[in-house]
Design an enzyme around this catalytic site. Structure first.
Site: not given
Ligand code: ZN
Length: 477
Positions: A302, A444
């Site tokens: 993400d 991430h």
């Molecule tokens: Zn996010």
């Protein structure tokens, strides 16, 4: 700037030695500073020269939104000084503010003796003015402009002091944003703003200067909606303009880097999603595997793309023949479109993570649609595909919401909180101890440590016979 000051110093020394015999027709003044100077100029010996001093003391002249307005003002026929600053009524902070301001007042005063050989008060002055910008009830930034002229030299500088009145501490850029991660974006936006104001400047030079000068304690101010960086144009060799370029950056555009946002959502993100994601809701003990019998796992990343960490991750995935799913932030896609193009061409899935990482449950229907649409458009422009998956930031969605604007909501079932720990080994171990066939792992790609963790996970799970597939493949869409 330092060079300028040095040349003024040299000129000052030369002028001092020439002051003997110079006639000064300044009218006598009640100010000790002025009378001292006329006394000095009528003397025939430089040794009797008494340096003029600023004798006025600062006065409180009002109050504005909790900030006391202080003025130091003094003028004679030969010079004037008009300095305004704010006091927050917190002794530690007020001492800091006064220090910064008086550093300039003292410097001006030191040069006054030589500057007084100038005949017009218009040639010798110091003005400091400020504005206050409030972030919330506790945090306020004083934004100063200092303009000083003496001996034909003009010195302009801007400086900011961001203060937290409840903790009595000064705050820096790094206290608001994850500076290392945000830096590339801030440089890009700043270079654009400077270039727009001064089109004649070379863009590469502007970017280089900003890159080498933007630090985690650089001048900035922040209000409820915007973080603004300041660049004195001296930096680009435009000292004669005496200008400061302000670069306003909407907080929504740097949402992914804002520390406050992360802290606020920490509890939210550390909880498992309110409803388990579709993948694991189909009873974890009997997951629905895709056609093949081999175990599968979905690595999802993400908040990217990131200019260096995402390409490094793509190399790694390629090395293992692994496919992943990237939930990208639209504003970053606009900036790093070619990286998204590369991800798509390598067979990875690209999903929607909104345009500026907004909590969709807190937006109006109109804003929510705009956030999702704008990100989808950015993805389409970058790689030519329409996203079929959406991961709402913070996993925040309405109860029972399984699709948004026709994109399938995708959460996760393993969250090692890589954004918080930044420890590749710890993140990898968290994942490896929980993974099972059909797991969706949340990582991430903004962080080098997360890419490193992905490397460990890829190696270990490959050895265990796992295949790495996209969420689209897992869901058969
Ligand atoms: Zn996010």
């Amino acid at each position: 700037m330092r060079k300028q000051v040095l040349s003024i110093l040299l000129t000052a020394v030369m002028l001092l030695t020439m002051l003997t015999g110079c006639t000064d027709d300044a009218s006598p003044s009640s100010q000790p500073a002025s009378s001292a100077s006329s006394e000095a100029s009528s003397s025939s010996s430089p040794s009797s020269l008494v340096l003029p001093q600023i004798s006025a003391s600062p006065q409180i002249i009002g109050e504005d939104d909790g900030v006391r307005i202080i003025r130091l003002r003094e003028e004679s026929d030969q010079y004037y000084i008009n300095v305004l600053y704010g006091a927050l009524k917190v002794p530690e902070l007020d001492a800091m503010i006064k220090d910064e301001v008086y550093r300039r007042v003292d410097r001006f005063e030191q040069h006054l003796a030589s500057a007084l050989s100038e005949t017009s008060r218009n040639d010798t002055y110091l003005t400091i003015d400020y504005e206050q910008v409030r972030y919330n009830a506790d945090i306020v930034t004083l934004v100063f402009e200092s303009r000083e002229k003496r001996l034909g030299q003009f010195i302009h500088d801007s400086f900011t002091l961001c203060m937290n009145t409840s903790t009595a501490q000064r705050m820096y850029l790094k206290d608001f944003v994850e500076f290392d991660e945000a830096k590339d974006y801030l440089i890009e936006q700043s270079a654009k703003a400077v270039k727009k104001r001064y089109p004649e400047l070379d863009e590469g030079m502007v970017r280089d200067k900003i890159r080498s000068n933007l630090k985690d304690d650089s001048d900035f101010f922040v209000d409820e909606t915007t973080l603004t960086l300041l660049f004195d144009v001296d930096l680009f060799g435009l000292s004669k303009y005496g200008d400061t370029v302000q670069v306003p950056i909407p907080r929504a555009d740097i949402d992914a880097y804002l520390k406050e946002k992360r802290e606020a959502v920490q509890s939210q993100e550390s909880q498992p999603p309110q409803e388990p994601p579709t993948a694991s809701s189909a009873a974890p003990t009997t997951p629905t595997p895709p056609a093949q019998t081999a175990k599968v796992v979905c690595l999802t990343f993400d908040d990217g793309p990131h200019p260096t960490n995402t390409p490094a991750l793509l190399n790694l995935l390629e090395q293992y023949g692994a496919k992943a799913t990237f939930f990208v932030v639209g504003s970053r896609v606009e900036q790093y479109g070619e990286i998204v193009g590369r991800a798509a061409s390598q067979g990875h899935a690209v999903g929607n993570h909104t345009y500026s990482h907004q909590n969709l449950t807190k937006l109006s229907q109109e804003d929510k649609t705009a956030q999702v649409d704008r990100c989808a458009r950015a993805i389409e422009n970058a790689c030519g595909i329409q996203p079929r998956l959406i991961r709402p930031p913070y996993g925040a969605r309405l109860p029972g919401e399984t699709s948004i604007n026709g994109e399938e909501v995708t959460l996760w079932d393993i969250d090692p909180q890589d954004w918080k720990y930044r420890d590749a080994q710890q993140v990898a171990e968290h994942v490896l101890s929980r993974v099972q066939d059909g797991s969706i792992v949340l990582l991430h790609d903004l962080y080098a440590t997360s890419v490193e963790a992905a490397g460990i996970i890829l190696q270990e799970l490959s050895a265990q016979g796992y295949r790495f597939i996209t969420v689209e493949e897992l869901r058969g869409i």
